[in-house]
Design an enzyme around this catalytic site. Structure first.
Site, mmCIF file in Angstrom:
data_model
loop_
_atom_site.group_PDB
_atom_site.id
_atom_site.type_symbol
_atom_site.label_atom_id
_atom_site.label_comp_id
_atom_site.label_asym_id
_atom_site.label_seq_id
_atom_site.Cartn_x
_atom_site.Cartn_y
_atom_site.Cartn_z
ATOM 1 N N THR A 1 -0.520 6.692 5.424
ATOM 2 C CA THR A 1 -0.124 5.344 5.759
ATOM 3 C C THR A 1 -0.703 5.082 7.137
ATOM 4 O OG1 THR A 1 1.847 5.551 4.384
ATOM 5 C CG2 THR A 1 2.028 3.984 6.155
ATOM 6 N N SER B 1 10.611 2.756 0.203
ATOM 7 C CA SER B 1 9.611 3.187 1.189
ATOM 8 C C SER B 1 10.312 3.921 2.325
ATOM 9 C CB SER B 1 8.911 1.944 1.742
ATOM 10 O OG SER B 1 8.066 2.277 2.821
ATOM 11 N N SER B 2 9.533 4.661 3.087
ATOM 12 C CA SER B 2 10.052 5.247 4.334
ATOM 13 C C SER B 2 9.547 4.495 5.551
ATOM 14 C CB SER B 2 9.610 6.709 4.462
ATOM 15 O OG SER B 2 10.158 7.475 3.433
ATOM 16 N N VAL C 1 -1.401 2.410 1.400
ATOM 17 C CA VAL C 1 -1.770 2.467 -0.017
ATOM 18 C C VAL C 1 -1.161 3.732 -0.640
ATOM 19 C CG1 VAL C 1 -3.877 1.074 0.045
ATOM 20 C CG2 VAL C 1 -4.004 3.517 0.603
ATOM 21 N N ASN C 2 -0.216 4.347 0.052
ATOM 22 C CA ASN C 2 0.432 5.602 -0.321
ATOM 23 C C ASN C 2 -0.498 6.786 -0.060
ATOM 24 O OD1 ASN C 2 2.624 7.127 -0.985
ATOM 25 N ND2 ASN C 2 2.351 6.963 -3.183
ATOM 26 N N ARG D 1 5.890 -5.351 0.420
ATOM 27 C CA ARG D 1 5.864 -4.125 -0.384
ATOM 28 C C ARG D 1 5.373 -4.458 -1.795
ATOM 29 N NH1 ARG D 1 5.545 1.324 0.018
ATOM 30 N NH2 ARG D 1 7.144 2.460 -1.119
ATOM 31 N N GLU E 1 1.361 3.374 -5.217
ATOM 32 C CA GLU E 1 2.732 3.249 -4.726
ATOM 33 C C GLU E 1 3.765 3.472 -5.823
ATOM 34 O OE1 GLU E 1 3.214 3.381 -1.127
ATOM 35 O OE2 GLU E 1 1.765 1.780 -1.345
ATOM 36 N N ASP F 1 6.230 6.165 -5.465
ATOM 37 C CA ASP F 1 7.387 6.058 -4.570
ATOM 38 C C ASP F 1 8.656 5.658 -5.327
ATOM 39 O OD1 ASP F 1 6.200 6.948 -2.286
ATOM 40 O OD2 ASP F 1 6.000 5.003 -1.328
HETATM 41 N N1 GLY Z 1 4.049 5.114 0.592
HETATM 42 C C1 GLY Z 1 4.764 5.619 1.683
HETATM 43 C C2 GLY Z 1 5.998 4.848 1.994
HETATM 44 O O1 GLY Z 1 6.050 3.662 1.743
HETATM 45 O O2 GLY Z 1 6.935 5.412 2.481
#
Ligand code: GLY
Length: 574
Positions: free
Chosen positions: A385, A456-457, A404-405, A112, A424, A427
């Site tokens: 993503t 992040s998700s 890369v978001n 990340r 990112e 986020d």
């Molecule tokens: N940028 C989307 C995520 O990491 O959740």
């Protein structure tokens, strides 16, 4: 941010349980024992599924040369960086769950991005104190220090069989020889043209002749080929030190960003212990913080383990799944962040006792309004993503979600590198107590700090059942979590890789208090029943692209499926 006393969680549990943290019979159902890992058998052949056929073929090419699933993951991720830059790339980061066939171990790789040391929340505010969405989403201030190159070097060096250069070779070749951008990439470039025009290196790369590449045009990426060659030749340091690092820092600073060489030299991809949860005889191995995905999936499955979904009509089944999603997202928003910076009550959030308490607050025939749950802030991460899944002939597995978001990340290409930087930083909860782009507030656990990873998700997951195994994941911002959860449930229901990838989906994330529904998910009677229970159903067109591989260990048969929502994707067994 410290949550030093778990009584806060316990109190919530008790509140929702109406006075008891335990299930009605006083003893929450114990999780079943984890099934034996899949290492006792080898498939003898391999499967790869990704969002782009060039990337799937790159993975298969490296497997055919003697590489394992982890070498193939390097090939797929680096090729996606060239052919699907709108979703992931060298300037972004990834999270991966690996299963090692030789000893049955599960490993999580955290590549990340991190905040640069000089991050300043004031940079994301307008003069009137309102959030500056442009700074958060476009240009160098929106970019975290990339994690993908470090993650690929770690994957290759620690777990691969081939030299890094061999695994990066397909991507370098495609970047040098060129490829025809698919409709989605051409659309992403057209949709962000105004932003790309703001930075000369971005315009030069993505707008040849001042326009997005035409259909059928062959498109080359020589600067990124050179950046990948330096990574191939020198490993981690080929990106984070020397020529590439200097070019990245020079370009970012010249355009108003604040990176330093120390931010790059200090970056490390990390290995962490994945989250493991047992649900109805299946072991689900998924992403720990700094992803919120695995905690949420585990919490939802723990709540659902108190019900038999297979015996319910469609509306009742959806009702319990939505209520579990609602409660998990409430916690996700409140507690989670980078584990290197934030203490989180994971032991409680993941415990069956806590889930039993939450279950007690769910009425059998009525939606719980989110406003009736204790208040939590609810950031919604980005939407773009990619995910790919691999099983090799020995039974090694890689579930990799990379990003890369937002579409085309920050839109900012660092001159001379070909690297499109992520956005990112959005986020993070960038501006405490200020609403984000969705009108929602961010949580202090996810406040930005130099060197910290943004929440992040991403939820790459491996599901190991008594006779079958699945490698699964999806893009989709906050909907990643619910889409992967639904994919896991469909796999446990016995669906094939193709059925799982195609299955219609729905999503609830606590706030806003609506159920987003893909067209065709619920029939008219189910929609009516859910509406009567108090749900607000809202159509949503955009869903993630799920790439799934499955292994039927009893029949020793592999299957691979790419989401039919994405025509350029390819799932293939070889
Ligand atoms: N940028 C989307 C995520 O990491 O959740």
């Amino acid at each position: 941010m410290r949550f030093s006393v778990n009584w806060r969680v316990l109190a919530l549990s008790l509140l929702l349980a109406g006075g008891s943290a335990f299930a009605a019979d006083g003893s929450p159902k114990a999780a079943p024992p984890a099934p034996a890992h899949a290492g006792s058998l080898r498939p003898g052949h391999a499967a790869v599924a990704s969002a782009n056929f060039h990337a799937t073929e790159a993975g298969l090419e490296v497997l055919a040369k003697g590489g394992n699933a982890f070498d193939a993951a390097v090939a797929v991720a680096s090729t996606l960086s060239i052919v699907e830059p709108e979703s992931s790339g060298t300037g972004g980061g990834f999270m991966a769950v690996l299963h090692l066939a030789k000893d049955g171990r599960d490993v999580f790789i955290d590549a990340r991005e991190t905040a640069p040391a000089a991050v300043n929340p004031r940079d994301y505010l307008n003069p009137d104190g309102s959030p500056n969405r442009d700074a958060a989403l476009r240009g160098p201030l929106s970019a975290g220090i990339p994690g993908q190159p470090a993650g690929l070097a770690l994957l290759s060096g620690r777990y691969g069989r081939l030299p890094l250069a061999q695994s990066l070779a397909p991507a370098i070749r495609i970047a040098r020889d060129g490829f025809q951008p698919d409709e989605r990439l051409r659309g992403a470039i057209a949709g962000t043209q105004k932003d790309l025009e703001r930075w000369p290196a971005s315009a030069a790369k993505y707008l040849p002749g001042g326009k997005p590449p035409a259909k059928g045009a062959v498109w080359r990426d020589p600067d990124q080929a050179r950046t990948l060659e330096l990574l191939a030749a020198h490993g981690h340091d080929g990106f984070y030190r020397g020529e590439t690092a200097q070019k990245l820092v020079d370009a970012v600073r010249a355009a108003g960003g604040n990176w330093t060489l120390a931010d790059l030299t200090g970056y490390q991809a990390k290995e962490r212990t994945p989250i493991s949860v047992d649900y109805r005889g299946y072991k689900i191995v998924t992403a720990p913080p700094p992803s919120s995905g695995g905690v949420a999936i585990a919490e939802i499955l723990n709540i659902l383990s108190g019900y038999d979904l297979t015996k319910m009509d469609a509306a009742t089944r959806a009702h319990y799944i939505i209520e579990a999603m609602r409660r998990a997202f409430r916690d996700h928003n409140d507690y989670l962040g980078d584990p290197d910076f934030v203490q989180m009550p994971l032991d409680m959030l993941l415990s069956p006792y806590y889930a039993a308490g939450l279950r007690q607050g769910i009425l059998p025939d009525k939606a719980t309004p989110s406003s009736m749950l204790p208040r939590a802030e609810a950031p919604e991460p980005g939407m773009h993503t990619t995910h790919f899944s691999i099983i090799d002939a020995d039974g090694n597995m890689a579930a990799v979600t990379s990003t890369v978001n937002y579409t085309m990340g920050s839109g900012f290409v660092a001159a001379g590198t070909g690297v499109l930087l992520n956005d990112e930083m959005d986020d993070f909860a960038l501006v405490p107590n200020k609403p984000n782009v969705y009108g929602l507030l961010g949580s202090a656990a996810n406040a930005p700090k130099g060197g910290k990873r943004m929440l992040s998700s991403m939820s790459p997951s491996i599901v190991i059942g008594p006779g079958r195994t699945a490698v699964i994941g999806s893009p989709g911002g906050s909907t990643i979590i619910t889409q992967v959860l639904e994919g896991i449930l469909h796999f446990i229901d016995g669906e094939s890789a193709q059925q799982i990838a195609a299955h219609k989906r729905f999503h609830h994330q606590y706030l806003p208090d609506v159920v987003k529904v893909e067209d065709g998910t619920f029939d008219a009677a189910t929609s009516e029943a859910l509406t009567k229970m108090g749900y607000t159903l809202k159509p949503r067109e955009s869903w993630g692209f799920m790439n799934v591989v499955t292994w039927d260990r009893e029949a020793n048969k592999l299957d691979a499926a790419s989401d039919p929502r994405r025509p350029s994707g390819l799932g293939k067994v070889q």
